[in-house]
Design a protein around this motif. Structure first.
Motif, PDB file in Angstrom:
ATOM      1  N   GLY A 163       0.808  -1.217   0.000  1.00  0.00           N
ATOM      2  CA  GLY A 163       0.000   0.000   0.000  1.00  0.00           C
ATOM      3  C   GLY A 163       0.840   1.266   0.000  1.00  0.00           C
ATOM      4  N   VAL A 164       0.285   2.316  -0.579  1.00  0.00           N
ATOM      5  CA  VAL A 164       0.964   3.608  -0.663  1.00  0.00           C
ATOM      6  C   VAL A 164       0.668   4.397   0.608  1.00  0.00           C
ATOM      7  CG1 VAL A 164       1.157   5.776  -1.942  1.00  0.00           C
ATOM      8  CG2 VAL A 164       0.786   3.618  -3.174  1.00  0.00           C
ATOM      9  N   ASP A 310       6.836   9.099  -7.597  1.00  0.00           N
ATOM     10  CA  ASP A 310       5.674   8.659  -8.374  1.00  0.00           C
ATOM     11  C   ASP A 310       5.702   7.135  -8.515  1.00  0.00           C
ATOM     12  OD1 ASP A 310       4.567  11.296  -9.171  1.00  0.00           O
ATOM     13  OD2 ASP A 310       6.496  11.486 -10.217  1.00  0.00           O
ATOM     14  N   PRO A 311       5.039   6.393  -7.615  1.00  0.00           N
ATOM     15  CA  PRO A 311       4.996   4.933  -7.729  1.00  0.00           C
ATOM     16  C   PRO A 311       4.470   4.498  -9.095  1.00  0.00           C
ATOM     17  CG  PRO A 311       4.132   5.645  -5.605  1.00  0.00           C
ATOM     18  CD  PRO A 311       4.329   6.886  -6.428  1.00  0.00           C
ATOM     19  N   LEU A 312       4.998   3.372  -9.574  1.00  0.00           N
ATOM     20  CA  LEU A 312       4.663   2.892 -10.912  1.00  0.00           C
ATOM     21  C   LEU A 312       3.459   1.956 -10.862  1.00  0.00           C
ATOM     22  CD1 LEU A 312       8.209   2.075 -12.378  1.00  0.00           C
ATOM     23  CD2 LEU A 312       6.803   4.103 -12.789  1.00  0.00           C
ATOM     24  N   PRO A 313       2.410   2.235 -11.650  1.00  0.00           N
ATOM     25  CA  PRO A 313       1.247   1.333 -11.682  1.00  0.00           C
ATOM     26  C   PRO A 313       1.578   0.025 -12.387  1.00  0.00           C
ATOM     27  CG  PRO A 313       1.013   3.076 -13.313  1.00  0.00           C
ATOM     28  CD  PRO A 313       2.248   3.405 -12.520  1.00  0.00           C
ATOM     29  N   ASN A 314       1.007  -1.059 -11.868  1.00  0.00           N
ATOM     30  CA  ASN A 314       1.206  -2.379 -12.455  1.00  0.00           C
ATOM     31  C   ASN A 314      -0.099  -2.846 -13.094  1.00  0.00           C
ATOM     32  OD1 ASN A 314       3.019  -4.657 -12.864  1.00  0.00           O
ATOM     33  ND2 ASN A 314       1.663  -5.800 -11.498  1.00  0.00           N
ATOM     34  N   ASP A 316      -1.846  -5.426 -12.667  1.00  0.00           N
ATOM     35  CA  ASP A 316      -2.805  -6.125 -11.821  1.00  0.00           C
ATOM     36  C   ASP A 316      -3.521  -5.201 -10.844  1.00  0.00           C
ATOM     37  OD1 ASP A 316      -0.777  -5.526 -10.047  1.00  0.00           O
ATOM     38  OD2 ASP A 316      -0.414  -7.583  -9.404  1.00  0.00           O
ATOM     39  N   GLY A 317      -3.357  -3.897 -11.006  1.00  0.00           N
ATOM     40  CA  GLY A 317      -4.025  -2.947 -10.134  1.00  0.00           C
ATOM     41  C   GLY A 317      -3.170  -2.467  -8.987  1.00  0.00           C
ATOM     42  N   ARG A 318      -2.070  -3.121  -8.709  1.00  0.00           N
ATOM     43  CA  ARG A 318      -1.164  -2.658  -7.665  1.00  0.00           C
ATOM     44  C   ARG A 318      -0.234  -1.585  -8.226  1.00  0.00           C
ATOM     45  NH1 ARG A 318       2.072  -7.556  -5.465  1.00  0.00           N
ATOM     46  NH2 ARG A 318       1.989  -8.241  -7.640  1.00  0.00           N
ATOM     47  N   VAL A 319       0.456  -0.914  -7.333  1.00  0.00           N
ATOM     48  CA  VAL A 319       1.506  -0.002  -7.741  1.00  0.00           C
ATOM     49  C   VAL A 319       2.792  -0.431  -7.064  1.00  0.00           C
ATOM     50  CG1 VAL A 319      -0.062   1.945  -8.086  1.00  0.00           C
ATOM     51  CG2 VAL A 319       1.060   1.626  -5.866  1.00  0.00           C
ATOM     52  N   MET A 320       3.915  -0.107  -7.689  1.00  0.00           N
ATOM     53  CA  MET A 320       5.209  -0.383  -7.078  1.00  0.00           C
ATOM     54  C   MET A 320       5.706   0.888  -6.408  1.00  0.00           C
ATOM     55  SD  MET A 320       8.822  -1.818  -8.619  1.00  0.00           S
ATOM     56  CE  MET A 320       9.306  -0.274  -9.410  1.00  0.00           C
ATOM     57  N   GLN A 351      11.240   1.725 -18.321  1.00  0.00           N
ATOM     58  CA  GLN A 351      10.246   2.005 -19.361  1.00  0.00           C
ATOM     59  C   GLN A 351       8.835   2.108 -18.781  1.00  0.00           C
ATOM     60  OE1 GLN A 351      10.900  -1.243 -22.071  1.00  0.00           O
ATOM     61  NE2 GLN A 351      12.977  -0.584 -22.604  1.00  0.00           N
ATOM     62  N   GLY A 352       8.756   2.153 -17.441  1.00  0.00           N
ATOM     63  CA  GLY A 352       7.470   2.340 -16.786  1.00  0.00           C
ATOM     64  C   GLY A 352       6.740   1.078 -16.411  1.00  0.00           C
TER      65      GLY A 352
END
Length: 511
Positions: A163-164, A310-314, A316-320, A351-352
């Motif tokens: 979680g962020v 800026d966390p990277l969106p994945n 599967d709906g999660r972010v890194m 590359q995001g």
């Protein structure tokens, strides 16, 4: 208050549990009859403990040459009347001339020794040990199939791990939010663990191990412990030196080092391993970086700072988040075998696309592709460390540790600080940090790897020196732990000791 993240005794068995290994590696061998039953060893056992030490095990087949059972142990070894718990065992029967049982612990604390042996026998031990010993994997108390610590469900665990945090890093609001998360986690562990938490300690687990030895019919202990398993083995030798006759402790934890120093030393160890990775990476066409090692390190630090903003969106709906990215980096430092996956993950992240680094972090966290978790190793890890490591409240020492990390581990330093989750644990710690001499034991072989990031080589040197009969083997190389990793010198020395009793030369250096 600023605190250095407690990573005490971190992640022993990651290399064992996250690589893809086939289960039941001896499936092609016809199933053998059970080993000849032996009477429990009750020598010198106090009357109140005889019901435990004299129990007869009931084995059931659970695979070719594998059988499984449960052992009943007291929750509280100081008060056996306070109730019982269950310990899960799996045994792979010796394929040749039987000479006893060999207990194996993959570390953690919190990793499943049952799964380690049942799913990856040839990774856990070499062929000579498989031939001569009944190889015993067991889940320590609080772990896996044994009476286990339980905390959050999978969805809640995802939020806790990935979680962020809304507040800016390092602010009082950020610390407050993390403390609230840690408090909720601790309360869930207390509510869902059936009263086990105060008894999840390494000393209790070492006493369990003596019980297992006895009910298997062995008069002395043969033991192979990796990473945290070295602390468990050394604790056993402290409690039962006369029964500690053939112990191998690989990737040692120094039992005298306090938690603050553990976290500091590990940060520096991971930084050293990261530099070794980058030097290797830059020699390949697949490396996402160019230039010198230091230039590559600067580029990696810039990527971390970018993800922190800026966390990277994945997909599967999660972010890194940057914390998840740090977990992925740490995971890859455990073995050179992971380095190509790290290069792929970093290339994609630039590359995001965070999916490769998230996969490494998932491996560390035990998260499966369907969003479930394969075991309770993280919960047990927290429970053991919060009970084993005394509380430290020395702002000057904390400030000095932070400065040292900033100097020696600049890549990890910005992300290594945070509230100590054990400050809000429901029970105060009972462990001590002190040297272990194990006076009166047999020879104890300690294996250390020179650039081990998780259990730095200096800890193996220190433990071998502390032990009255310690013998040090040095593996020169990268990665976590040294036995059964392809170094014939280490493997021969360990196996000759366990099988024949031949004590290696103290200081043996294996290039």
């Amino acid at each position: 208050m600023r605190l250095v993240r407690r990573t005490a005794a971190a992640v022993a068995a990651l290399a064992a549990t996250s690589v893809l290994l086939s289960g039941c590696l001896y499936a092609q061998i016809p199933e053998a009859p059970s080993s000849v039953a032996r009477d429990p060893d009750v020598t010198g056992v106090a009357d109140e403990l005889l019901p435990y030490y004299s129990q007869k095990l009931e084995w059931e087949s659970c695979g070719a040459r594998f059988d499984c059972t449960e052992v009943t142990a007291p929750r509280d070894w100081t008060d056996p009347a306070a109730g019982d718990l269950s310990l899960a065992l799996v045994r792979h029967q010796a394929t040749g001339e039987f000479q006893g049982s060999l207990l194996v612990n993959p570390g953690g604390p919190g990793s499943s020794g049952y799964d380690f042996v049942a799913d990856s026998l040839e990774y856990a031990v070499g062929p000579d040990l498989i031939e001569r010993f009944d190889v015993i994997g067991f889940d320590p108390r609080g772990v896996g199939r044994s009476s286990a610590v339980e905390c959050l469900d999978a969805e809640e665990t995802d939020e806790y791990n990935y979680g962020v945090v809304a507040a800016p890093r390092g602010t009082p609001e950020w610390e407050k939010e993390l403390t609230a998360r840690n408090t909720a986690y601790a309360k869930a562990c207390e509510q869902n663990s059936d009263g086990l938490l105060p008894f999840i300690t390494t000393e209790n687990s070492a006493r369990d191990m003596d019980l297992i030895r006895a009910v298997l019919g062995d008069q002395t202990l043969n033991y192979l412990g990796y990473s945290y398993g070295t602390f468990l083995g050394a604790t056993y030798a402290k409690l039962f030196p006369e029964r500690a006759q053939r112990l191998v402790l690989d990737g040692a934890i120094d039992p005298a080092v306090p938690g603050l120093q553990v976290g500091t030393t590990q940060a520096i160890g991971f930084e050293s391993a990261l530099r070794a990775y980058l030097e290797d990476c830059l020699r390949t066409a697949e490396c996402p970086f160019n230039g010198t090692r230091d230039e590559a390190l600067t580029d990696l630090q810039a990527l971390l700072a970018s993800v922190a903003r800026d966390p990277l969106p994945n997909g599967d709906g999660r972010v890194m988040t940057v914390d998840t990215m740090i977990t992925g980096l740490i995971t890859a430092m455990y073995s050179e075998d992971y380095w190509p996956y790290l290069s792929q993950g970093l290339t994609a992240a630039l590359q995001g696309d965070p999916s490769g680094l998230l996969a490494l972090a998932d491996s560390y966290n035990g998260r499966l592709p369907d969003g479930t978790y394969q075991d309770n190793s993280a919960e047990a890890f927290r429970a053991y460390n919060c009970m084993d490591y005394p509380v430290e409240d020395d702002p000057a020492a904390e400030d000095a540790a932070i400065r040292r990390i900033e100097q020696k581990a600049p890549t990890f330093a910005p992300y290594w600080q945070g509230p100590d989750p054990c400050e809000v644990w429901p029970y105060p710690p009972v462990g001590v940090r002190e040297e272990i001499g194990a006076q009166g034991s047999g020879p104890i072989v300690v294996v250390g790897t020179t650039n081990d990031p998780a259990t730095p080589y200096e800890w193996s040197q220190s433990l071998a020196a502390q032990l009255e009969n310690g013998v040090l083997i040095t593996r020169v190389g990268e990665g976590h732990t040294g036995y059964n990793k392809g170094n014939a010198c280490v493997d021969s020395a360990v196996e000759d000791f366990l099988v024949e009793g031949t004590v290696p030369e103290d200081g043996l250096r294996c290039e």
